[in-house]
Design a protein around this motif. Sequence first.
Motif, PDB file in Angstrom:
ATOM      1  N   ILE A 170       0.882  -1.146   0.078  1.00 33.32           N
ATOM      2  CA  ILE A 170       0.296   0.031   0.005  1.00 33.32           C
ATOM      3  C   ILE A 170       0.784   1.188   0.053  1.00 33.32           C
ATOM      4  O   ILE A 170       0.539   2.258  -0.784  1.00 33.32           O
ATOM      5  CB  ILE A 170      -0.992  -0.005   1.271  1.00 33.32           C
ATOM      6  CG1 ILE A 170      -2.098  -1.004   1.029  1.00 33.32           C
ATOM      7  CG2 ILE A 170      -1.567   1.469   1.423  1.00 33.32           C
ATOM      8  CD1 ILE A 170      -2.769  -1.271   2.369  1.00 33.32           C
ATOM      9  N   LYS A 171       1.919   1.264   0.884  1.00 32.01           N
ATOM     10  CA  LYS A 171       2.910   2.414   0.876  1.00 32.01           C
ATOM     11  C   LYS A 171       3.578   2.648  -0.374  1.00 32.01           C
ATOM     12  O   LYS A 171       3.658   3.616  -0.944  1.00 32.01           O
ATOM     13  CB  LYS A 171       3.886   2.069   2.068  1.00 32.01           C
ATOM     14  CG  LYS A 171       4.932   3.214   2.184  1.00 32.01           C
ATOM     15  CD  LYS A 171       5.776   2.824   3.206  1.00 32.01           C
ATOM     16  CE  LYS A 171       6.874   3.893   3.311  1.00 32.01           C
ATOM     17  NZ  LYS A 171       7.849   3.704   4.441  1.00 32.01           N
ATOM     18  N   LYS A 172       3.952   1.485  -0.995  1.00 31.92           N
ATOM     19  CA  LYS A 172       4.637   1.687  -2.598  1.00 31.92           C
ATOM     20  C   LYS A 172       3.774   2.127  -3.533  1.00 31.92           C
ATOM     21  O   LYS A 172       4.204   3.042  -4.383  1.00 31.92           O
ATOM     22  CB  LYS A 172       5.394   0.235  -2.630  1.00 31.92           C
ATOM     23  CG  LYS A 172       6.097   0.158  -4.022  1.00 31.92           C
ATOM     24  CD  LYS A 172       6.791  -1.189  -4.265  1.00 31.92           C
ATOM     25  CE  LYS A 172       7.515  -1.267  -5.476  1.00 31.92           C
ATOM     26  NZ  LYS A 172       7.994  -2.567  -5.871  1.00 31.92           N
ATOM     27  N   HIS A 173       2.446   1.391  -3.706  1.00 30.33           N
ATOM     28  CA  HIS A 173       1.728   1.783  -4.708  1.00 30.33           C
ATOM     29  C   HIS A 173       0.523   2.822  -4.568  1.00 30.33           C
ATOM     30  O   HIS A 173      -0.006   3.474  -5.536  1.00 30.33           O
ATOM     31  CB  HIS A 173       1.056   0.555  -5.309  1.00 30.33           C
ATOM     32  CG  HIS A 173       2.005  -0.500  -5.798  1.00 30.33           C
ATOM     33  ND1 HIS A 173       2.894  -0.415  -6.894  1.00 30.33           N
ATOM     34  CD2 HIS A 173       2.271  -1.733  -5.149  1.00 30.33           C
ATOM     35  CE1 HIS A 173       3.577  -1.609  -7.063  1.00 30.33           C
ATOM     36  NE2 HIS A 173       3.305  -2.103  -6.155  1.00 30.33           N
ATOM     37  N   LYS A 174       0.182   3.074  -3.300  1.00 30.07           N
ATOM     38  CA  LYS A 174      -0.773   3.935  -3.011  1.00 30.07           C
ATOM     39  C   LYS A 174      -2.000   3.861  -3.734  1.00 30.07           C
ATOM     40  O   LYS A 174      -2.400   4.703  -4.652  1.00 30.07           O
ATOM     41  CB  LYS A 174      -0.283   5.329  -3.098  1.00 30.07           C
ATOM     42  CG  LYS A 174       0.733   5.782  -2.050  1.00 30.07           C
ATOM     43  CD  LYS A 174       1.165   7.112  -2.204  1.00 30.07           C
ATOM     44  CE  LYS A 174       2.148   7.625  -1.221  1.00 30.07           C
ATOM     45  NZ  LYS A 174       3.443   6.656  -1.093  1.00 30.07           N
ATOM     46  N   PRO A 175      -2.666   2.586  -3.674  1.00 27.91           N
ATOM     47  CA  PRO A 175      -3.990   2.522  -4.663  1.00 27.91           C
ATOM     48  C   PRO A 175      -5.127   3.481  -4.191  1.00 27.91           C
ATOM     49  O   PRO A 175      -5.116   3.649  -3.173  1.00 27.91           O
ATOM     50  CB  PRO A 175      -4.391   0.927  -4.404  1.00 27.91           C
ATOM     51  CG  PRO A 175      -3.250   0.381  -3.458  1.00 27.91           C
ATOM     52  CD  PRO A 175      -2.447   1.421  -3.034  1.00 27.91           C
TER      53      PRO A 175
END
Length: 191
Positions: free
Chosen positions: A89-94
Amino acid sequence: MEINKTIFSIKINKENFLKLPEVAGVYTFWKDKEPIYIGKSVNLKSRLNSYLAITLGIKTAKMVSKADEVSYIEVNSDLESLLLESYLIKKHKPKYNIVLKDDKHALYIIITNEEFPRVLAVRKIISDELKPKAVFGPFPSSTNVKIILKMIRKIFPYSDHKVSKRPCLYSHLGLCNPCPNEVAQSTQHIV
């Protein structure tokens, strides 16, 4: 964090979801090769099949209707799924993972850089008082952080308090070992 797991990708339909493994894992809904939602589950088959139910919330139904496919990663434990979900979630910020987009600061677990390091849950990582040696997160909810800290404490007893004169309650239970209070007292007697 490096992911050394196999990522499986499937089209969204009942037939594919019935073939899913009944194991813990992290899943991602994709639209046009962009992640739009990342979630975790103790049972991938059951969780992903729930997205095909007739009675979904408005936001969830909209997200599922927009998605082209789902990918998933099998993991070995609930703790691993919590940590992997948080990292992704932190990496991709969907778009549909709104917890990290609200006005609250995300939760992190830190290990302080003090003489007697502490393990703490914090919303702001950097402050004059807390200089972290290690940072884990962000985590989507305080419940997840409490679960993780409880699991970790049973495996690796840790301190979450400043040094004082008496041993803490957790030290009596064997969950703060060595307790900084006991260490500080024993070093005072030696000097």
